[in-house]
Design a protein around this motif. Structure first.
Motif, PDB file in Angstrom:
ATOM      1  N   TYR A 131       0.835  -1.198   0.000  1.00 24.53           N
ATOM      2  CA  TYR A 131       0.000   0.000   0.000  1.00 24.53           C
ATOM      3  C   TYR A 131       0.873   1.252   0.000  1.00 24.53           C
ATOM      4  CZ  TYR A 131      -3.713  -3.172   1.542  1.00 24.53           C
ATOM      5  OH  TYR A 131      -4.610  -4.211   1.637  1.00 24.53           O
ATOM      6  N   ARG A 132       0.425   2.255  -0.731  1.00 20.72           N
ATOM      7  CA  ARG A 132       1.001   3.591  -0.630  1.00 20.72           C
ATOM      8  C   ARG A 132       0.126   4.349   0.363  1.00 20.72           C
ATOM      9  NH1 ARG A 132       4.783   6.280  -3.617  1.00 20.72           N
ATOM     10  NH2 ARG A 132       4.840   4.463  -4.997  1.00 20.72           N
ATOM     11  N   VAL A 133       0.768   4.892   1.393  1.00 24.02           N
ATOM     12  CA  VAL A 133       0.025   5.485   2.502  1.00 24.02           C
ATOM     13  C   VAL A 133       0.448   6.938   2.692  1.00 24.02           C
ATOM     14  CG1 VAL A 133      -0.661   5.181   4.909  1.00 24.02           C
ATOM     15  CG2 VAL A 133       0.157   3.197   3.590  1.00 24.02           C
ATOM     16  N   TRP A 134      -0.539   7.823   2.815  1.00 18.65           N
ATOM     17  CA  TRP A 134      -0.282   9.220   3.127  1.00 18.65           C
ATOM     18  C   TRP A 134      -0.713   9.468   4.569  1.00 18.65           C
ATOM     19  CZ3 TRP A 134      -2.084   7.504  -1.560  1.00 18.65           C
ATOM     20  CH2 TRP A 134      -1.277   7.809  -2.674  1.00 18.65           C
ATOM     21  N   LEU A 135       0.175  10.074   5.349  1.00 21.87           N
ATOM     22  CA  LEU A 135      -0.033  10.215   6.785  1.00 21.87           C
ATOM     23  C   LEU A 135      -0.231  11.668   7.188  1.00 21.87           C
ATOM     24  CD1 LEU A 135       2.790   7.758   7.842  1.00 21.87           C
ATOM     25  CD2 LEU A 135       0.336   7.292   7.886  1.00 21.87           C
ATOM     26  N   ARG A 136      -1.003  11.855   8.235  1.00 21.68           N
ATOM     27  CA  ARG A 136      -1.282  13.195   8.736  1.00 21.68           C
ATOM     28  C   ARG A 136      -0.032  13.845   9.325  1.00 21.68           C
ATOM     29  NH1 ARG A 136      -5.809  15.705  10.550  1.00 21.68           N
ATOM     30  NH2 ARG A 136      -6.540  15.022   8.505  1.00 21.68           N
ATOM     31  N   HIS A 137       0.789  13.053  10.012  1.00 19.92           N
ATOM     32  CA  HIS A 137       1.946  13.622  10.705  1.00 19.92           C
ATOM     33  C   HIS A 137       3.255  13.194  10.037  1.00 19.92           C
ATOM     34  CE1 HIS A 137      -0.884  14.844  13.717  1.00 19.92           C
ATOM     35  NE2 HIS A 137      -1.224  13.591  13.978  1.00 19.92           N
ATOM     36  N   GLU A 138       4.213  14.067  10.089  1.00 22.42           N
ATOM     37  CA  GLU A 138       5.531  13.795   9.543  1.00 22.42           C
ATOM     38  C   GLU A 138       6.247  12.722  10.370  1.00 22.42           C
ATOM     39  OE1 GLU A 138       9.711  16.203   8.565  1.00 22.42           O
ATOM     40  OE2 GLU A 138       7.998  17.221   9.494  1.00 22.42           O
ATOM     41  N   ILE A 139       7.064  11.925   9.690  1.00 21.88           N
ATOM     42  CA  ILE A 139       7.937  10.980  10.379  1.00 21.88           C
ATOM     43  C   ILE A 139       9.339  11.593  10.422  1.00 21.88           C
ATOM     44  CG2 ILE A 139       8.931   8.666  10.383  1.00 21.88           C
ATOM     45  CD1 ILE A 139       6.540   7.746   8.725  1.00 21.88           C
ATOM     46  N   PRO A 140       9.766  12.083  11.562  1.00 23.29           N
ATOM     47  CA  PRO A 140      11.090  12.710  11.638  1.00 23.29           C
ATOM     48  C   PRO A 140      12.199  11.714  11.325  1.00 23.29           C
ATOM     49  CG  PRO A 140       9.739  13.228  13.563  1.00 23.29           C
ATOM     50  CD  PRO A 140       9.039  12.140  12.828  1.00 23.29           C
ATOM     51  N   ASP A 141      13.288  12.211  10.768  1.00 22.02           N
ATOM     52  CA  ASP A 141      14.411  11.347  10.422  1.00 22.02           C
ATOM     53  C   ASP A 141      14.903  10.538  11.615  1.00 22.02           C
ATOM     54  OD1 ASP A 141      14.320  12.280   7.839  1.00 22.02           O
ATOM     55  OD2 ASP A 141      15.927  13.752   8.113  1.00 22.02           O
ATOM     56  N   GLU A 142      14.922  11.173  12.773  1.00 21.18           N
ATOM     57  CA  GLU A 142      15.469  10.504  13.953  1.00 21.18           C
ATOM     58  C   GLU A 142      14.558   9.378  14.457  1.00 21.18           C
ATOM     59  OE1 GLU A 142      13.537  14.421  15.351  1.00 21.18           O
ATOM     60  OE2 GLU A 142      14.756  13.682  13.657  1.00 21.18           O
ATOM     61  N   ASN A 143      13.302   9.347  14.016  1.00 21.06           N
ATOM     62  CA  ASN A 143      12.362   8.308  14.451  1.00 21.06           C
ATOM     63  C   ASN A 143      12.171   7.198  13.428  1.00 21.06           C
ATOM     64  OD1 ASN A 143      11.994   9.903  16.674  1.00 21.06           O
ATOM     65  ND2 ASN A 143       9.981  10.672  16.083  1.00 21.06           N
ATOM     66  N   LEU A 144      12.704   7.381  12.225  1.00 20.52           N
ATOM     67  CA  LEU A 144      12.399   6.476  11.120  1.00 20.52           C
ATOM     68  C   LEU A 144      12.891   5.053  11.373  1.00 20.52           C
ATOM     69  CD1 LEU A 144      11.201   6.059   8.333  1.00 20.52           C
ATOM     70  CD2 LEU A 144      13.388   6.817   7.352  1.00 20.52           C
ATOM     71  N   VAL A 145      14.137   4.897  11.781  1.00 19.79           N
ATOM     72  CA  VAL A 145      14.700   3.562  12.001  1.00 19.79           C
ATOM     73  C   VAL A 145      13.923   2.809  13.068  1.00 19.79           C
ATOM     74  CG1 VAL A 145      16.728   2.285  12.776  1.00 19.79           C
ATOM     75  CG2 VAL A 145      17.003   4.213  11.213  1.00 19.79           C
ATOM     76  N   ASP A 146      13.575   3.490  14.135  1.00 18.64           N
ATOM     77  CA  ASP A 146      12.826   2.868  15.229  1.00 18.64           C
ATOM     78  C   ASP A 146      11.430   2.461  14.766  1.00 18.64           C
ATOM     79  OD1 ASP A 146      12.386   2.195  18.096  1.00 18.64           O
ATOM     80  OD2 ASP A 146      10.928   3.822  17.962  1.00 18.64           O
ATOM     81  N   LEU A 147      10.813   3.309  13.960  1.00 14.21           N
ATOM     82  CA  LEU A 147       9.470   3.011  13.477  1.00 14.21           C
ATOM     83  C   LEU A 147       9.475   1.802  12.538  1.00 14.21           C
ATOM     84  CD1 LEU A 147       6.532   4.018  13.594  1.00 14.21           C
ATOM     85  CD2 LEU A 147       7.006   5.368  11.546  1.00 14.21           C
ATOM     86  N   ILE A 148      10.454   1.739  11.651  1.00 12.32           N
ATOM     87  CA  ILE A 148      10.593   0.591  10.753  1.00 12.32           C
ATOM     88  C   ILE A 148      10.736  -0.696  11.565  1.00 12.32           C
ATOM     89  CG2 ILE A 148      12.136  -0.513   9.087  1.00 12.32           C
ATOM     90  CD1 ILE A 148      12.671   2.275   7.925  1.00 12.32           C
ATOM     91  N   ALA A 149      11.521  -0.642  12.635  1.00  9.54           N
ATOM     92  CA  ALA A 149      11.734  -1.813  13.488  1.00  9.54           C
ATOM     93  C   ALA A 149      10.435  -2.240  14.170  1.00  9.54           C
ATOM     94  CB  ALA A 149      12.799  -1.511  14.530  1.00  9.54           C
ATOM     95  N   LYS A 150       9.633  -1.284  14.598  1.00  8.63           N
ATOM     96  CA  LYS A 150       8.369  -1.611  15.254  1.00  8.63           C
ATOM     97  C   LYS A 150       7.435  -2.353  14.302  1.00  8.63           C
ATOM     98  CE  LYS A 150       8.189   2.108  18.695  1.00  8.63           C
ATOM     99  NZ  LYS A 150       7.460   3.327  19.152  1.00  8.63           N
ATOM    100  N   PHE A 151       7.378  -1.903  13.055  1.00  8.29           N
ATOM    101  CA  PHE A 151       6.521  -2.571  12.080  1.00  8.29           C
ATOM    102  C   PHE A 151       7.043  -3.970  11.772  1.00  8.29           C
ATOM    103  CE2 PHE A 151       4.659   1.524  11.629  1.00  8.29           C
ATOM    104  CZ  PHE A 151       3.415   1.330  11.029  1.00  8.29           C
ATOM    105  N   GLU A 152       8.366  -4.133  11.742  1.00  5.79           N
ATOM    106  CA  GLU A 152       8.957  -5.449  11.483  1.00  5.79           C
ATOM    107  C   GLU A 152       8.689  -6.411  12.647  1.00  5.79           C
ATOM    108  OE1 GLU A 152      10.330  -6.745   8.939  1.00  5.79           O
ATOM    109  OE2 GLU A 152      10.936  -5.083   7.619  1.00  5.79           O
TER     110      GLU A 152
END
Length: 243
Positions: A131-152
């Protein structure tokens, strides 16, 4: 396949007409009178109406680019069914393999082959859906790696006993100004299951909100350059992916 569906697939009878000939005792399965419309029949059964043997037509397989404000249903409700877009005979005898919400766009697979669609949607098959997803809030660079890990690792969705299966998240674009108050990030998310409103609930679980959702791919089948509302038959190679 249900007996009434087999009759419709083998004749020009409607589902209502098929049930009528069943009720009248005109249908035999392997020599025995059959009146139960829901009876399950198979290719090796001999099915007759008035002594004439029936042969089911070949199954049909389509891909459709679903538009917003349409529904993946066999009946029109508040919004029209996506089956209205198919310019084929008996379109409403088909069913959707993997539904999308009314406000979600993109790839929809449509068929009358129940076993094939089961292979698309069964959690045991772990078919990937992107899916291509558009989000209301920005994902800051400093949070991206952690967020990817949470989804994994899997997320805990409200009302669910177990974590989601591992999902792959990829950021496509940084925040973009939508209006005076709304920013969004654009990401690609690949999942292998289909819980109720799953994509929206996954991002809600990490404090974000989906403002746009578009399915681009199921397994190896891609939406490609199909315009919104357009459809085509699947190729032999695409059909074979889920046989």
């Amino acid at each position: 396949m249900r007996l009434d569906k087999f009759i419709c697939k083998s004749t020009e009878l409607t589902r209502t007409e098929a049930k009528k000939v069943l009720k009248n005792g005109e249908v035999r399965v392997n020599g025995d009178v059959a009146k139960n419309a829901a009876m399950q029949v198979h290719e090796n059964n001999t099915i007759t109406i008035g002594g004439q043997a029936l042969t089911a037509r070949g199954s049909r397989y389509y891909i459709l680019h679903k538009v917003v404000d349409s529904i993946c249903s066999n009946v029109d409700e508040v919004y029209p069914s996506v089956l209205n877009f198919l310019e084929v005979d008996k379109a409403f005898d088909l069913h959707i393999a993997g539904r999308l919400d009314a406000d979600t766009t993109g790839l929809v697979l449509i068929t009358d082959d129940g076993r094939w669609s089961h292979n698309v949607i069964s959690p045991k098959k772990q078919c990937q859906k992107t899916y291509r997803v558009w989000l209301r809030h920005e994902i800051p660079d400093e949070n991206l790696v952690d967020l990817i890990a949470k989804f994994e690792q899997g997320l805990q969705l409200q009302g669910e006993d177990s974590l989601t299966r591992p999902a792959h998240l990829k950021r496509v674009a940084t925040a973009e100004l939508v209006d005076d108050e709304c920013y969004k990030s654009e990401v690609l998310l690949t999942i292998t299951e289909g819980k109720y409103h799953q994509v929206k609930r996954m991002f809600a679980a990490v404090g974000n909100r989906v403002v746009g959702l578009h399915r681009e791919q199921i397994g190896e089948i891609m939406l490609g350059d199909l315009a919104p509302g357009e459809w085509r038959e699947l190729t032999v190679e695409e059909i074979a992916l889920f046989l």
